[in-house]
Design an enzyme around this catalytic site. Structure first.
Site, mmCIF file in Angstrom:
data_model
loop_
_atom_site.group_PDB
_atom_site.id
_atom_site.type_symbol
_atom_site.label_atom_id
_atom_site.label_comp_id
_atom_site.label_asym_id
_atom_site.label_seq_id
_atom_site.Cartn_x
_atom_site.Cartn_y
_atom_site.Cartn_z
ATOM 1 N N GLU A 139 0.853 -1.192 0.000
ATOM 2 C CA GLU A 139 0.000 0.000 0.000
ATOM 3 C C GLU A 139 0.886 1.238 0.000
ATOM 4 O O GLU A 139 1.789 1.369 0.824
ATOM 5 C CB GLU A 139 -0.943 0.017 1.199
ATOM 6 C CG GLU A 139 -1.742 1.292 1.372
ATOM 7 C CD GLU A 139 -2.451 1.745 0.097
ATOM 8 O OE1 GLU A 139 -2.240 2.899 -0.325
ATOM 9 O OE2 GLU A 139 -3.188 0.923 -0.491
ATOM 10 N N SER A 154 0.314 4.403 0.718
ATOM 11 C CA SER A 154 0.199 5.397 1.780
ATOM 12 C C SER A 154 -0.411 4.795 3.035
ATOM 13 O O SER A 154 -1.398 4.057 2.968
ATOM 14 C CB SER A 154 -0.662 6.573 1.310
ATOM 15 O OG SER A 154 -0.983 7.438 2.378
ATOM 16 N N CYS A 175 -12.568 3.528 -0.646
ATOM 17 C CA CYS A 175 -13.917 3.587 -0.075
ATOM 18 C C CYS A 175 -13.897 4.036 1.377
ATOM 19 O O CYS A 175 -14.621 4.944 1.772
ATOM 20 C CB CYS A 175 -14.592 2.222 -0.206
ATOM 21 S SG CYS A 175 -16.181 2.105 0.637
ATOM 22 N N HIS A 221 -44.707 -2.701 8.262
ATOM 23 C CA HIS A 221 -45.375 -1.401 8.121
ATOM 24 C C HIS A 221 -45.163 -0.588 9.401
ATOM 25 O O HIS A 221 -45.194 -1.149 10.493
ATOM 26 C CB HIS A 221 -46.877 -1.631 7.887
ATOM 27 C CG HIS A 221 -47.680 -0.363 7.886
ATOM 28 N ND1 HIS A 221 -47.743 0.476 6.794
ATOM 29 C CD2 HIS A 221 -48.438 0.222 8.857
ATOM 30 C CE1 HIS A 221 -48.518 1.511 7.082
ATOM 31 N NE2 HIS A 221 -48.950 1.379 8.326
#
Length: 455
Positions: free
Chosen positions: A33, A35, A43, A439
Site C-alpha cells: 500500500e 500510503s 472507499c 409497516h
C-alpha cells in the site's frame, strides 16, 4: 530478494479480501500500500464511507440548533474519527494475519515477476508467482486556464479535509459525484453553483426522474448552469472566480470561496511501471483484462477501478469473487455472468437504479410497461417528512419480468437491493406486488408501485 506466493498492490476492497483468503489457504502474501493514510482503500478513507458520513450529518443539520459553521466542523470531526477507526481496523485485519506481510511503499514493476518497493526506510525488490493489482482510481484534474495558480480549489478528496464551511461553493461537473457534494454542502448551508458541460441535466436518466431530482436540488439553494464550458479560473478578493460560456451566449462568471473539481476519475496506473511488463492498457490508461480479470500478462490480474469497470467498491468485491472462483472453484463465474448491477447516488433523497430505465429500453427497442408512484404516497415518507421524489419501474408486458427500476426517494439505497434480488432470480413483478413487508416502511411502497401494473 524475498519471494511470495502472491503480491497484491493496493489495499482496496478486492485486494484486501483476496489477501485474507489467500493467506487462509496457506499462501504467503505481500500487501503493498502506497500510503499509510489509505489502509482499507479508497472507499473507507476518501470516498464511500466519509462522504456518506457527511451525507448523514448534513441531513441531521435541520434538526440541530447549532450554527451551520459549528455543525459542519463537528461533522468533519465525526467523519475523521470514523475513517481513522476503520483504517486502523483494516490494517490490523491483514497485518495481524499469519501469512500476510503489509509493506507501506510505492510498488513499481521491473518485469512480469518482480517489483521494486520504495518506502521511507529504503528500496527493495520482491518477487511472486502471481500478482494482483487493485490500485483504484483518483480524481481527474482538467487543464483549465489559470488552474495551476488558483487557490481554494479542491477535488473530492481534499474538499472533505476543509474544516471551514464554504459560504459559496462552486462545483465544476454535474455528474453523480458533483451532485452528491452539491446536496451535502447545500444541506450544511452553503450556497452552491454547479457548472455542467452537458446541455441536458442527468442526461442518462429519464426526463421525469431528472426533472424531479433537479427540482429537489434547486429547492436546496443549488443553482445549475448547464451547457457551459469553463474558460478560466482565477483568484479574486480572497476567493476564486470561474469564467464560463453557456451555449452561444456571452461569457459569464461566478465567484465563491471554494471550488470543487468533480470532473471524473481515472485509473491509478501511473508509476506502476507497466511499461516494463507485458500488461496492456487502453486509451483511458485502464488495465486491459479478460472476463476472468486476467491481464495480458499470464500471472497478473487487475481488480476494481483500475481495470476500467464500474467504479463501485462492491464491484471490486465482486471482482474478488471472480478471482477466488478461478483459484479455488470451477472458474465459471466471470464478468459476463455479472448482471443487474445497482447503484445509488446519495443526494437527499437518494437516487437508486437497477436494470433498464425508459431511455435505455427505447434505445434498445425493448417493449415495456411503465409504472410510477410519487414518494408522497408512501406513509413512511410522510412520517419521516421526506415526501419528495418518484418511484418508477419497467415491466415486460409479455413475461411480467422486471426490466428495471429507478427509485428517487428516502431509503432507496436499501429498497433497490430488494428489487435487484427479485430480478436476479427472475421473479415476476407480482412477487414484489404481493410480498409481505413490515409497516410502516419505505419497502412496502414496492407493493403499491408494482400493483400499478394491474391498472
Amino acid at each position: 530478494m524475498k519471494q511470495f506466493d502472491a503480491i497484491i498492490i493496493g489495499f482496496g476492497k478486492g485486494g484486501k479480501t483476496l489477501a485474507a483468503t489467500l493467506a487462509k489457504n496457506g499462501q504467503r502474501v505481500a500487501m503493498i500500500e502506497k500510503s499509510a493514510d489509505m489502509y482499507g482503500g479508497t472507499c473507507i478513507n476518501i470516498a464511500c464511507i466519509p462522504t456518506k458520513s457527511l451525507v448523514h450529518q448534513s441531513n441531521e443539520r435541520r434538526l440541530s440548533s447549532d450554527s451551520k459553521e459549528d455543525f459542519y466542523q463537528h461533522a468533519i470531526e465525526q467523519k475523521d474519527a470514523l475513517t481513522s477507526l476503520l483504517r486502523d481496523k483494516n490494517f490490523h485485519m491483514l497485518d495481524d494475519l499469519e501469512g500476510v506481510t503489509v509493506f507501506t511503499g510505492a510498488a513499481t514493476f521491473l518485469d512480469d515477476e518482480h517489483i521494486q518497493v520504495k518506502t521511507d526506510k529504503g528500496t527493495f525488490e520482491l518477487s511472486a508467482d502471481k500478482f494482483f493489482i487493485n490500485t483504484g482510481s483518483s480524481p481527474i484534474t482538467p487543464a483549465f486556464e489559470g488552474l495551476a495558480d488558483a487557490e481554494f480549489v479542491y477535488n473530492s478528496t481534499t474538499l472533505q479535509q476543509l474544516d471551514q464551511l464554504p459560504k459559496k461553493l462552486i462545483i465544476i461537473g454535474g455528474g453523480y459525484i458533483g451532485l452528491e457534494f452539491a446536496s451535502i454542502y447545500a444541506n450544511f448551508g452553503s450556497e452552491v453553483t454547479v457548472i455542467d458541460s452537458s446541455a441536458v441535466f442527468l442526461r442518462n436518466e429519464d426526463r421525469d426522474i431528472a426533472e424531479a431530482v433537479k427540482k429537489v436540488l434547486e429547492a436546496k439553494n443549488i443553482t445549475f448552469v448547464v451547457d457551459s464550458k469553463v474558460q478560466s479560473i482565477a483568484n479574486r478578493d480572497g476567493g476564486v472566480v470561474v469564467a464560463y460560456q453557456s451555449g452561444d451566449s456571452q461569457q459569464a462568471e461566478v465567484s465563491g470561496d471554494a471550488l470543487l473539481l468533480a470532473t471524473g476519475r481515472k485509473p491509478n496506473t501511473e508509476g506502476l511501471g507497466l511499461e516494463n511488463t507485458s500488461i496492456e492498457v487502453n486509451d483511458r490508461r485502464a488495465i486491459v483484462v479478460d472476463d476472468l480479470l486476467k491481464t495480458t500478462a499470464a500471472n497478473i490480474w487487475a481488480l476494481g477501478d483500475v481495470n476500467g469497470g464500474p467504479q463501485f467498491t462492491y464491484i471490486s468485491l465482486d471482482d474478488f469473487r471472480i478471482v477466488k472462483n478461478q483459484l479455488y472453484g470451477d472458474g465459471s463465474y466471470t464478468r459476463k455472468a455479472r448482471s443487474h448491477v445497482p447503484y445509488s447516488v446519495f443526494i437527499d433523497p437518494v437516487l437508486s437504479q437497477v436494470g433498464l430505465n425508459e431511455k435505455m429500453a427505447k434505445e434498445q427497442g425493448i417493449a415495456y410497461k411503465v409504472v410510477t408512484l410519487p414518494a408522497a404516497a408512501i406513509p413512511r415518507a410522510r412520517i419521516a417528512q421526506q415526501t419528495e421524489g418518484l418511484l418508477k419501474a419497467l415491466i415486460d408486458p409479455d413475461t411480467d419480468a422486471i426490466l428495471g427500476c429507478t427509485l428517487f426517494c428516502a431509503e432507496s439505497s436499501e429498497m433497490i437491493n430488494v428489487v435487484r434480488v427479485a430480478m436476479e432470480v427472475k421473479l415476476p413483478y407480482t412477487f414484489l406486488r404481493d410480498t409481505i413487508f413490515t409497516h410502516p416502511t419505505m419497502s412496502e411502497a414496492l407493493n403499491d408501485l408494482f400493483a400499478k401494473a394491474d391498472e
